[in-house]
Design a protein around this motif. Sequence first.
Motif: not given
Length: 106
Positions: A54-55, A52, A77-79, A44-45, A58, A47, A15
Motif C-alpha cells: 500500500h502507498i 503490492a 500510487g500508479t499502475q 509507487a508503480n 511504500i 499498485q 510496489s
Amino acid sequence: MYLSKGLLLIFVVDSADHNRLPEAKKHLHQLIGTNPMLPLVVFANKQDLEAAYHITDIHDALALSEVGNDRKMFLFGTQVTENGSEIPSIMQDAKDLIAHLAADVQ
C-alpha cells in the motif's frame, strides 16, 4: 551521484518487489542527500497487483518522512491501464505537478 543541475527528482519503485525496497531506499537517500532542496516525486508503480505494498507502506519502506521538512515531496500510487492506451487521471495530475515544480525552480 550527480544532480547539481536537476530541477527535480522523479523516483519510480516497484510496489510489488518487497525485497528490493531497501536497496531503492538506499539509492533514493543517496540521490537526495546531495541537494536538500531538490523537489522529489515518487511513483509507487504496480499498485494494481495483489502483492503490492500500500502507498503508506511504500512511504515507510523508503523512509520518506526523513527526506527533510523543507523539501517538496509527493508520492503517487500508479499502475498501467489494461489496454495501455488510456492515461489515468492520477498520471495527468502528476504530469501537471511536475510541470509546475519545474517551472517554479527555473
